[in-house]
Motif scaffolding. Structure first.
Motif, PDB file in Angstrom:
ATOM      1  N   THR A 118      38.484  28.606  43.783  1.00 43.48           N
ATOM      2  CA  THR A 118      37.383  29.499  43.430  1.00 43.48           C
ATOM      3  C   THR A 118      37.872  30.688  42.600  1.00 43.48           C
ATOM      4  N   PHE A 119      39.027  31.224  42.992  1.00 39.93           N
ATOM      5  CA  PHE A 119      39.566  32.388  42.291  1.00 39.93           C
ATOM      6  C   PHE A 119      40.576  31.999  41.202  1.00 39.93           C
ATOM      7  N   LYS A 120      40.617  30.683  40.905  1.00 38.79           N
ATOM      8  CA  LYS A 120      41.465  30.167  39.827  1.00 38.79           C
ATOM      9  C   LYS A 120      42.933  30.569  39.980  1.00 38.79           C
ATOM     10  N   GLU A 121      43.401  30.426  41.221  1.00 37.99           N
ATOM     11  CA  GLU A 121      44.818  30.704  41.506  1.00 37.99           C
ATOM     12  C   GLU A 121      45.567  29.375  41.603  1.00 37.99           C
ATOM     13  N   GLY A 122      46.556  29.189  40.732  1.00 35.43           N
ATOM     14  CA  GLY A 122      47.359  27.972  40.749  1.00 35.43           C
ATOM     15  C   GLY A 122      48.704  28.184  41.408  1.00 35.43           C
ATOM     16  N   PRO A 123      49.524  27.142  41.502  1.00 37.76           N
ATOM     17  CA  PRO A 123      50.820  27.235  42.183  1.00 37.76           C
ATOM     18  C   PRO A 123      51.874  28.038  41.408  1.00 37.76           C
ATOM     19  N   PHE A 124      51.681  28.196  40.096  1.00 39.58           N
ATOM     20  CA  PHE A 124      52.641  28.966  39.297  1.00 39.58           C
ATOM     21  C   PHE A 124      51.907  30.035  38.497  1.00 39.58           C
ATOM     22  N   LYS A 139      41.388  38.809  41.770  1.00 45.17           N
ATOM     23  CA  LYS A 139      40.194  38.743  42.612  1.00 45.17           C
ATOM     24  C   LYS A 139      40.520  38.174  43.993  1.00 45.17           C
ATOM     25  N   LEU A 140      41.534  37.297  44.040  1.00 46.31           N
ATOM     26  CA  LEU A 140      41.946  36.766  45.331  1.00 46.31           C
ATOM     27  C   LEU A 140      42.526  37.877  46.208  1.00 46.31           C
TER      28      LEU A 140
END
Length: 477
Positions: A118-124, A139-140
């Protein structure tokens, strides 16, 4: 020295720098597929560190309390690159949180994974050095601080050093050494505590040594160098390695022993710092919001060699990656300091959190930094004059005074001897003159005067006819 102690408490006059290196991940897609990470070191990015003590309060029991504030200023001329350089590192918010929540119910993990998406947070993360260091808007982060307060170490922007800049290291209370020089700068308490609470054994929770800016004088090669580090959440202790010289000033070099970050299996006293992984890693999750963060020497220097097999691109050497402190042993004053530490993230695949993909279990180096300071300029000149030149002059003067004293004593003895011998020489001269005259007189009398009754064949000196007492009286007169 107590006066020196008061000066160093109020001010740190030597230049301090923090040098940062990032491990840029070259194959993030392949890492998610389970392949070995490949990294390249980027940097150095150099920051001038300003240290300022505030709220300095001296107490009747010969201790002093203070807050030490630190701030960092980028030095482009000393850096290779700029804070605008872009690097790729693991996303602690995602991969760290995944490990922290691996034991939660599967449904909760799915919800967490949905939140990341949802907050477009990826692993890198691929961001600029400046943002990774001092923080970026997320935002996360805002969401977590609102609904799960206390989960993150900071409440503002999220960055690796966001909580360090323009902050203090806690309330230190240390001894001034005015009542006992052996206690100079020794930590009495930190944030009101005489021992820590985040480790498992009393020994590991001890606050030992000084605050890291000065040590007691008259150190020997058997002495150790203990100090408390709030950033490492524990006390550290360095050991003697060798003698050296800096700008003509003698020094002792102290380094980290291999047991410093050894695990409990290899070094039993460190059992209290566990849960442990391979030797060479310190688990600081207990004081870093339980995130799976470990510190080590850079490039896993002095660590279990297996750690080098998990990541490509690391080449540890003592000269570049070993930490040390150079001390003037007679005063306990550090001449050259280089504290080097590496920040690592424990990563693994966590079912239910799809962002972890098929990542193999790995201790992933993210960056390492060096905090170094050294005496130079006018301070070095004053130090060299007072502690090297003046003692040498005093030694030479001591020898000169000894020679002068011996010469004075010898002169007095000779003078006394001459005064004592001179009257004897005068008496000898008078006696020689008198004897010569007497002999000449005797010869004359022998030729001209003999007794009338003497034998014709044996003329006799007229004195021989005198009695013994008469001869004596004649000689005296």
């Amino acid at each position: 020295l107590p006066h020196q102690s008061r000066q160093t408490i109020s001010d740190v006059p030597v230049p301090f720098f923090m040098t940062v290196y990032f491990f840029n991940v070259l194959n993030p897609t392949e890492v998610l597929a389970g392949e070995k990470p490949m990294v390249e070191q980027r940097g150095p990015y150099v920051y001038r560190k300003r240290i300022q003590k505030q709220n300095i309060t001296f107490h009747p029991n010969h201790t002093v309390s203070y807050l030490e504030y630190r701030s960092y200023f980028f030095e482009p001329s000393m850096s290779v690159g700029n804070e605008s350089d872009v690097v790729t590192i693991p996303n602690m918010l995602v991969l760290g949180a995944a490990v922290m929540m691996e034991n939660l119910p599967f449904a909760v993990r799915l919800m967490i994974s949905t939140t990341f998406k949802t907050f477009k947070e990826g692993p890198f993360l691929t961001k600029s050095v400046g943002k990774l260091m001092w923080g970026y808007d997320s935002k996360l982060v805002d969401f977590l601080n609102k609904w799960l307060p206390g989960m993150l170490p900071s409440t503002g922007k999220f960055g690796l050093f966001a909580e360090f800049n323009n902050s203090n290291t806690g309330l230190f209370t240390i001894h001034t050494g005015e009542d006992d020089i052996r206690l100079i700068h020794k930590v009495d308490s930190w944030n009101g505590m005489t021992k820590l609470t985040n480790w498992k054994t009393p020994q590991c929770n001890m606050i030992n040594g000084t605050a890291g800016q000065m040590w007691p004088p008259f150190m020997t090669k058997e002495s150790t160098l203990p100090f408390y580090s709030p950033d490492a959440c524990r006390s550290l202790e360095l050991v003697y390695q060798r003698e050296g010289i800096m700008e003509g000033i003698p020094l002792y070099r102290y380094v980290a022993p291999k047991t410093l970050f050894a695990n409990g299996s290899d070094y039993a006293p460190n059992e209290g710092f566990c849960p442990c992984r391979q030797s060479g890693l310190l688990n600081v999750s207990s004081c870093r919001s339980n995130s799976p963060v470990f510190i080590s020497h850079p490039h896993f220097y002095n660590a279990d060699p297996v750690l080098l097999d998990y990541v490509q691109g690391l080449q540890p050497t003592e000269d570049q990656h070993g930490l040390f402190i150079d001390i003037h042993p007679e005063t306990g004053v550090p001449l050259n300091v280089s504290i080097r530490l590496q920040l690592n993230l424990y990563m693994k695949k966590v079912s239910g959190i799809t962002e972890t993909g098929k990542i193999s279990e790995v201790m992933m180096p993210m960056m390492w930094f060096e905090e170094n300071g050294y005496i130079d300029g006018e301070i070095l000149t004053t130090f060299h004059t007072n502690l090297v030149l003046l003692p040498k002059v005093m030694v030479y003067m001591q020898y000169c005074f000894i020679v002068l004293g011996l010469a004075t004593i010898l002169g007095v003895v000779l003078l006394h001897y001459r005064k004592k011998v001179r009257p004897l020489h005068r008496m000898d001269g008078w006696m020689d003159g008198w004897m010569d005259g007497w002999e000449r007189s005797s010869t004359t009398h022998q030729r001209t005067e003999t007794l009338p009754t003497a034998s014709p064949n044996k003329p006799t000196h007229w004195c021989s006819s005198l009695s013994t007492s008469q001869q004596t009286e004649f000689i005296v007169h």
